[in-house]
Enzyme design. Structure first.
Site, PDB file in Angstrom:
ATOM      1  N   ASP A   1      -4.031   6.628  -4.431  1.00 19.38           N
ATOM      2  CA  ASP A   1      -3.599   6.374  -3.053  1.00 19.38           C
ATOM      3  C   ASP A   1      -4.433   7.280  -2.155  1.00 19.38           C
ATOM      4  O   ASP A   1      -4.233   8.492  -2.114  1.00 19.38           O
ATOM      5  CB  ASP A   1      -2.107   6.681  -2.926  1.00 19.38           C
ATOM      6  CG  ASP A   1      -1.604   6.618  -1.485  1.00 19.38           C
ATOM      7  OD1 ASP A   1      -2.411   6.364  -0.570  1.00 19.38           O
ATOM      8  OD2 ASP A   1      -0.402   6.856  -1.276  1.00 19.38           O
TER       9      ASP A   1
ATOM     10  N   HIS B   1       4.102   9.448  -1.701  1.00 20.27           N
ATOM     11  CA  HIS B   1       4.707   8.630  -0.642  1.00 20.27           C
ATOM     12  C   HIS B   1       5.479   7.506  -1.309  1.00 20.27           C
ATOM     13  O   HIS B   1       5.112   7.025  -2.389  1.00 20.27           O
ATOM     14  CB  HIS B   1       3.581   8.071   0.236  1.00 20.27           C
ATOM     15  CG  HIS B   1       4.029   7.375   1.474  1.00 20.27           C
ATOM     16  ND1 HIS B   1       4.545   6.094   1.450  1.00 20.27           N
ATOM     17  CD2 HIS B   1       4.025   7.762   2.774  1.00 20.27           C
ATOM     18  CE1 HIS B   1       4.836   5.728   2.684  1.00 20.27           C
ATOM     19  NE2 HIS B   1       4.538   6.709   3.512  1.00 20.27           N
TER      20      HIS B   1
END
Length: 407
Positions: free
Chosen positions: A198, A121
């Site tokens: 993440d 991302h």
């Protein structure tokens, strides 16, 4: 509780959109909120709204207990050693930037390597891109397998003695692939590097155990796991958090202020400048209670069955391409020959079906997939096979409509 019973706990789902019952398939962007979370936030504002850590009055004590109690719930949820390792943030993005600017900028230098992937991302991509520019470090990418997954072998070949930091998503928000973060962490540590994970797409769906992974840093957001927006968590090993510099300065995070110098509070408050996100933390604590009442194993099993059902049903639609591996988390990303992803999402919305369309904050991955954008249906505890059936029906209608328009 089954999915239909769980669904009743989410008030927003009991409505019609464009004359149809709402079918919400965008939980990877943000999940909906159960009554327990809504009521916990409402109770804080109605009954004991106050600042924390400052006043000695009753409301201040109740607010502080609620805020710090939420920190303990987070600690247990991810199995951190101590609450001092739990920093409340505005979300995953803030957590990544705290590590990038508070740790990496001070400990990475020219000639060092930062290893990431094309699957990340943008929130776990751009901060490291910027650190490489700021420090002169080299940005390296673990090559992807044919289905977009990351293998341990590829990580072994990419991480070297010059690598100082590895940043890796636990679960891809586009492909749904579950990455071998524990194995990559071991490789990173063997080369003397730290690893940032993440976990934005992992924490709502699978058990995240920071001690088992042995990650140095990890971040996730509350709003993707049935909690409120504007609250997130940064986990860091104490040894690194103590060496890190704060990124935000002001009230609450200071110990002593002189005219020309200041000192900081001990962990975790060193990184929580200003009035913290009190209601958000309390709401996140309630979300954790909700998730644990169902059980992450049960959530994972439900989503696994649902996504396999979805892939089986979607594969019957001619001209529809599904991206990513067979084994995945609870989402399906796809394109259709007849229609642009934004057109797909628009037609589905007329049927009351909410999906995501676009590059999903993953433009480097879109380039690797050789597409400009995709459509994505993502599932959570409140979704059912009937939702998948509605999606398939809506896609067939989309295909027929655009097939007739351009035939």
């Amino acid at each position: 509780m089954n999915a239909k019973e769980i669904r009743e706990l989410f008030p927003i789902l009991n409505q019609q959109v464009n004359g149809h019952p709402l079918v919400y398939l965008d939980s990877a962007a943000t999940s909906q909120k159960p009554v327990q979370v809504i009521e916990a936030i409402d109770r804080y504002y109605r009954e004991y709204n106050s600042n924390v850590h400052r006043g000695v009055h009753t409301l201040g004590t109740l607010a502080t207990d609620g805020y710090e109690g939420a920190r303990e719930k987070v600690r247990g949820f991810i199995n951190a050693k101590e609450t001092a390792e739990i920093i409340f943030t505005r979300g995953t993005t803030t957590g990544v930037n705290f590590v990038a600017q508070g740790y990496a900028r001070n400990f990475i230098k020219e000639g060092d390597e930062i290893v990431i992937t094309q699957v990340e991302h943008h929130s776990n991509f751009i901060p490291w891109q910027q650190i490489a520019k700021q420090t002169g470090a080299t940005l390296k990418f673990i090559p992807l397998a044919e289905d977009g997954t990351i293998t341990v072998e590829a990580a072994e070949q990419t991480i070297t003695a010059n690598t100082k930091l590895v940043a890796l998503g636990y679960v891809s928000n586009v492909l749904g692939s579950i990455n071998p973060v524990k194995e990559v962490a071991a490789i990173a540590h063997r080369h003397g590097a730290v690893i940032f994970v993440d976990a934005a797409q992992a924490a709502p769906h699978i058990k995240v155990d920071v001690q088992d992974i042995d990650c140095d840093f990890l971040a996730f957001s509350g709003h993707k796991m049935a909690g409120p927006t504007g609250i997130g968590v940064l986990y860091g090993k104490r040894k690194w958090l103590e060496k890190m510099e704060p990124v935000e300065f002001g009230g609450e995070m200071i110990d002593f202020v002189d005219l020309y110098d200041s000192t900081w509070k001990e962990l975790p408050w060193k990184f929580e400048g200003g009035t913290p996100i009190i209601a958000g933390a309390i709401g996140l604590g309630a979300a954790i209670d909700f998730i644990e009442s169902i059980g992450l194993d049960a959530i994972r099993e439900h989503e696994h069955k649902l996504v396999q059902y979805a892939m089986d049903q979607l594969s019957t639609i001619e001209g529809l391409t599904i991206y990513g591996p067979k084994e995945r988390s609870g989402l399906v990303t796809f394109t259709m020959q007849e229609a642009h992803p934004h057109d797909i999402a628009t037609v589905l919305d007329t049927e009351g079906i909410a999906v995501r369309a676009g590059h999903h904050c993953c433009q480097p991955l879109m380039k690797w997939l050789n597409v400009s954008s995709t459509a994505r249906a993502s599932f959570y505890v409140y979704n059912t096979e009937e939702d998948v059936d509605a999606l398939v029906k809506g896609l067939i209608k989309t295909k027929e409509y655009f097939g007739n328009v351009f035939s």
